[in-house]
Design a protein around this motif. Structure first.
Motif, PDB file in Angstrom:
ATOM      1  N   THR A 154       0.825  -1.004   0.067  1.00 44.16           N
ATOM      2  CA  THR A 154       0.096  -0.004   0.090  1.00 44.16           C
ATOM      3  C   THR A 154       0.969   1.373  -0.005  1.00 44.16           C
ATOM      4  O   THR A 154       1.815   1.187   0.745  1.00 44.16           O
ATOM      5  N   GLU A 155       0.486   2.272  -1.111  1.00 41.35           N
ATOM      6  CA  GLU A 155       1.179   3.344  -1.029  1.00 41.35           C
ATOM      7  C   GLU A 155       0.363   4.606  -0.529  1.00 41.35           C
ATOM      8  O   GLU A 155      -0.804   4.656  -0.841  1.00 41.35           O
ATOM      9  N   TYR A 156       0.933   5.472   0.524  1.00 48.40           N
ATOM     10  CA  TYR A 156       0.287   6.396   0.913  1.00 48.40           C
ATOM     11  C   TYR A 156       0.710   7.900   0.579  1.00 48.40           C
ATOM     12  O   TYR A 156       0.012   8.876   0.381  1.00 48.40           O
ATOM     13  N   ASP A 157       1.993   7.802   0.331  1.00 52.54           N
ATOM     14  CA  ASP A 157       2.683   9.068  -0.080  1.00 52.54           C
ATOM     15  C   ASP A 157       3.438   8.630  -1.512  1.00 52.54           C
ATOM     16  O   ASP A 157       3.739   7.399  -1.797  1.00 52.54           O
ATOM     17  N   LYS A 158       4.107   9.611  -2.443  1.00 50.23           N
ATOM     18  CA  LYS A 158       4.597   9.368  -3.586  1.00 50.23           C
ATOM     19  C   LYS A 158       5.971   9.985  -3.375  1.00 50.23           C
ATOM     20  O   LYS A 158       6.167  11.425  -3.271  1.00 50.23           O
ATOM     21  N   ASP A 159       6.838   9.478  -3.087  1.00 51.45           N
ATOM     22  CA  ASP A 159       8.461   9.777  -3.308  1.00 51.45           C
ATOM     23  C   ASP A 159       8.802   9.836  -4.709  1.00 51.45           C
ATOM     24  O   ASP A 159       8.747   8.598  -5.314  1.00 51.45           O
ATOM     25  N   PHE A 160       9.633  10.547  -5.192  1.00 51.70           N
ATOM     26  CA  PHE A 160      10.189  10.472  -6.579  1.00 51.70           C
ATOM     27  C   PHE A 160      11.368  11.644  -6.738  1.00 51.70           C
ATOM     28  O   PHE A 160      11.444  12.551  -6.041  1.00 51.70           O
ATOM     29  N   VAL A 161      11.991  11.437  -7.671  1.00 48.39           N
ATOM     30  CA  VAL A 161      12.807  12.308  -8.280  1.00 48.39           C
ATOM     31  C   VAL A 161      12.453  13.050  -9.503  1.00 48.39           C
ATOM     32  O   VAL A 161      12.125  12.704 -10.589  1.00 48.39           O
ATOM     33  N   LEU A 162      12.434  14.301  -9.278  1.00 47.63           N
ATOM     34  CA  LEU A 162      12.106  15.237 -10.195  1.00 47.63           C
ATOM     35  C   LEU A 162      13.392  15.934 -11.032  1.00 47.63           C
ATOM     36  O   LEU A 162      14.172  16.399 -10.230  1.00 47.63           O
ATOM     37  N   VAL A 163      13.386  15.768 -12.403  1.00 41.69           N
ATOM     38  CA  VAL A 163      14.592  16.247 -13.160  1.00 41.69           C
ATOM     39  C   VAL A 163      14.179  17.487 -13.950  1.00 41.69           C
ATOM     40  O   VAL A 163      13.006  17.590 -14.760  1.00 41.69           O
ATOM     41  N   GLU A 164      15.067  18.579 -13.747  1.00 40.73           N
ATOM     42  CA  GLU A 164      15.045  19.904 -14.624  1.00 40.73           C
ATOM     43  C   GLU A 164      16.176  19.882 -15.214  1.00 40.73           C
ATOM     44  O   GLU A 164      17.245  19.814 -14.693  1.00 40.73           O
ATOM     45  N   ILE A 165      16.273  19.854 -16.552  1.00 40.03           N
ATOM     46  CA  ILE A 165      17.470  20.205 -17.264  1.00 40.03           C
ATOM     47  C   ILE A 165      17.544  21.357 -18.180  1.00 40.03           C
ATOM     48  O   ILE A 165      16.438  21.926 -18.513  1.00 40.03           O
ATOM     49  N   ARG A 166      18.447  22.391 -17.739  1.00 35.49           N
ATOM     50  CA  ARG A 166      18.280  23.839 -18.194  1.00 35.49           C
ATOM     51  C   ARG A 166      19.365  23.702 -19.427  1.00 35.49           C
ATOM     52  O   ARG A 166      20.460  23.615 -19.213  1.00 35.49           O
ATOM     53  N   SER A 167      19.012  23.996 -20.500  1.00 33.65           N
ATOM     54  CA  SER A 167      20.012  24.276 -21.882  1.00 33.65           C
ATOM     55  C   SER A 167      20.736  25.824 -21.836  1.00 33.65           C
ATOM     56  O   SER A 167      20.321  26.730 -21.177  1.00 33.65           O
ATOM     57  N   LYS A 168      21.756  25.950 -22.461  1.00 37.54           N
ATOM     58  CA  LYS A 168      22.396  26.913 -22.575  1.00 37.54           C
ATOM     59  C   LYS A 168      21.541  28.427 -23.140  1.00 37.54           C
ATOM     60  O   LYS A 168      21.641  29.274 -22.862  1.00 37.54           O
ATOM     61  N   ASP A 169      20.617  27.814 -23.981  1.00 41.61           N
ATOM     62  CA  ASP A 169      19.972  28.970 -24.562  1.00 41.61           C
ATOM     63  C   ASP A 169      18.562  29.268 -23.476  1.00 41.61           C
ATOM     64  O   ASP A 169      17.573  29.901 -23.935  1.00 41.61           O
ATOM     65  N   GLY A 170      18.605  28.725 -22.242  1.00 43.45           N
ATOM     66  CA  GLY A 170      17.727  29.183 -21.294  1.00 43.45           C
ATOM     67  C   GLY A 170      16.327  28.570 -21.251  1.00 43.45           C
ATOM     68  O   GLY A 170      15.396  28.869 -20.489  1.00 43.45           O
ATOM     69  N   ILE A 171      16.379  27.208 -22.044  1.00 43.66           N
ATOM     70  CA  ILE A 171      15.011  26.281 -21.780  1.00 43.66           C
ATOM     71  C   ILE A 171      15.234  25.419 -20.827  1.00 43.66           C
ATOM     72  O   ILE A 171      16.317  24.736 -20.735  1.00 43.66           O
ATOM     73  N   SER A 172      14.163  25.058 -20.043  1.00 47.05           N
ATOM     74  CA  SER A 172      14.212  24.103 -19.067  1.00 47.05           C
ATOM     75  C   SER A 172      13.371  22.903 -19.674  1.00 47.05           C
ATOM     76  O   SER A 172      12.284  23.201 -19.962  1.00 47.05           O
ATOM     77  N   GLY A 173      13.948  21.550 -19.495  1.00 48.47           N
ATOM     78  CA  GLY A 173      13.178  20.368 -19.778  1.00 48.47           C
ATOM     79  C   GLY A 173      13.077  19.761 -18.399  1.00 48.47           C
ATOM     80  O   GLY A 173      13.643  19.725 -17.593  1.00 48.47           O
ATOM     81  N   TRP A 174      11.490  19.074 -18.461  1.00 48.16           N
ATOM     82  CA  TRP A 174      11.332  18.389 -17.317  1.00 48.16           C
ATOM     83  C   TRP A 174      10.810  16.996 -17.380  1.00 48.16           C
ATOM     84  O   TRP A 174      10.268  16.546 -18.538  1.00 48.16           O
ATOM     85  N   ALA A 175      11.174  16.042 -16.499  1.00 49.13           N
ATOM     86  CA  ALA A 175      10.685  14.818 -16.366  1.00 49.13           C
ATOM     87  C   ALA A 175      10.682  14.132 -14.938  1.00 49.13           C
ATOM     88  O   ALA A 175      11.364  14.889 -14.016  1.00 49.13           O
ATOM     89  N   GLU A 176      10.235  12.933 -14.827  1.00 47.26           N
ATOM     90  CA  GLU A 176      10.489  12.577 -13.387  1.00 47.26           C
ATOM     91  C   GLU A 176      10.817  11.016 -13.432  1.00 47.26           C
ATOM     92  O   GLU A 176      10.566  10.209 -14.471  1.00 47.26           O
TER      93      GLU A 176
END
Length: 372
Positions: free
Chosen positions: A25-47
């Motif tokens: 049974t799961e009550y909470d969700k622990d996870f790793v959130l990833v943000e990658i920022r490119s040199k031209d200032g764009i952020s990409g997101w995934a988990e």
């Protein structure tokens, strides 16, 4: 693209209600959130979809953090990435750790789509503007509670009902659902709870006209599933057993299943998910997108991959409100009459809610490219 920073965040979000399967049974969700920022200032997101415990697969939040910190991020920062497909090639000599690899690759895909000025779905080759979605229901305390939940989700228009089962909670609840809802698309998810000794018991499920039974046997098996499929009328769907297009090919050749569940994290990322999709399409194997209790970031990636043409069965990508009081994207993922409208904004199509992300972050670490 040239990477400037990579930010890892250990997140913790409370589920609206406990979610029980044969694994626990799961009550909470622990996870790793990833943000990658490119040199031209764009952020990409995934988990990463790895959980806090190694019950679904061997990966955990801590092991993902470690493998990204020590091996994957240094590889990713070595040189620019021309196309997201290169990421899986760069990581290929690192064995396993599919969920960690997928999280980093997914953020690169988000940046790539944003740089191209197109939605992630289009970058992947998707065609659909709306996707059918189903709902996944955990093991309940009583059958009346289960029937009340099913009735509510049927009323909301979900296109398929998935029910978690285990020995002692299978024939009776499925029979009760079928008696009350004789025509709804219904499937059972066993999460590896059975063995070949249960063949005669599992054959009872053929009476309920199920769309499929998902992963009834061991998490790494394709041989015994072939034996079981020959004895069942109900189609078997493989989940935990499929990590790559090679696994899908072997399962197809052995006759281990008739349907495959594609989870982006389980197979190592969007690039491998596309390969599995293409193989299955060429061999008339239906696929659908499974869920891992993702936040809105991971849910957005699921929406995008489901726009590919061979995702012909409703997936598990339910509305944000099914799991979270407050999601970490704006707007939240919504479902109307069992359909999600695919966003047409660039990248994942949903805006990360930085205030909520900060609220749910336990700790974070930033990696900076030496080329910056």
């Amino acid at each position: 693209m040239e990477i400037k920073h990579i930010v890892l965040r250990h997140m913790k979000m409370q589920l609206l209600s406990p979610f029980t399967t044969s694994l626990g049974t799961e009550y909470d969700k622990d996870f790793v959130l990833v943000e990658i920022r490119s040199k031209d200032g764009i952020s990409g997101w995934a988990e990463s979809v790895a959980a806090i415990d190694p019950y679904y697969k061997e990966e955990t939040v801590k092991s993902n953090w470690s493998i990204m910190n020590d091996f994957l991020i240094p590889l990713l920062l070595e040189r620019p990435v021309e196309h997201p497909d290169e990421v899986s090639e760069r990581f290929a000599h690192i064995r396993g750790n599919f969920m960690a690899k997928s999280a980093l690759e997914g953020a690169i895909w988000d940046i790539y789509a944003k740089q191209k000025g197109i939605p992630l779905s289009e970058a992947l080759g998707g065609e659909k503007k709306q996707i059918d979605v189903g709902i996944s229901i955990g093991i309940q305390n009583t059958i009346p509670e289960l029937l009340d939940l099913v009735a509510g989700y049927v009323k909301e228009g979900y296109k398929r009902i998935k029910v978690k089962i285990q020995p002692g909670w299978d024939v009776e609840p499925l029979s009760a659902i079928r008696e009350q809802f004789p025509d709804i698309p219904l499937m059972a998810d066993a999460n590896t709870a059975y063995t070949l000794a249960d063949i005669d018991h599992l054959k009872q499920l053929d009476a309920f006209n199920l769309t499929m039974i998902e992963q009834p046997l061991e998490h790494d098996d394709i041989v015994d599933h072939a034996t079981l499929q020959r004895r069942l009328q109900t189609p078997i769907c493989l989940d935990e057993s499929i990590h790559s297009v090679e696994d899908a090919r072997k399962a197809f050749q052995l006759g281990s299943c008739k349907i495959i569940n594609i989870k982006i994290g389980r197979v190592g990322g969007l690039t491998e998910a596309k390969k599995i999709h293409d193989f299955c399409k060429a061999n008339d194997i239906p696929v659908w997108c499974g869920g891992m209790l993702e936040s809105g970031i991971g849910r957005a990636h699921n929406v995008a991959i489901t726009t590919l043409s061979n995702f012909i069965m409703p997936g598990d990508t339910a509305a944000s409100s099914r799991y979270w009081e407050h999601d970490i994207i704006a707007p939240a993922v919504t479902v109307e009459n069992g359909l999600i409208t695919v966003p047409d904004e660039t990248g994942i199509g949903y805006e990360p809610d930085l205030e909520r992300i900060q609220e749910y972050t336990l700790y974070s670490k930033t990696f900076t490219s030496s080329n910056t």
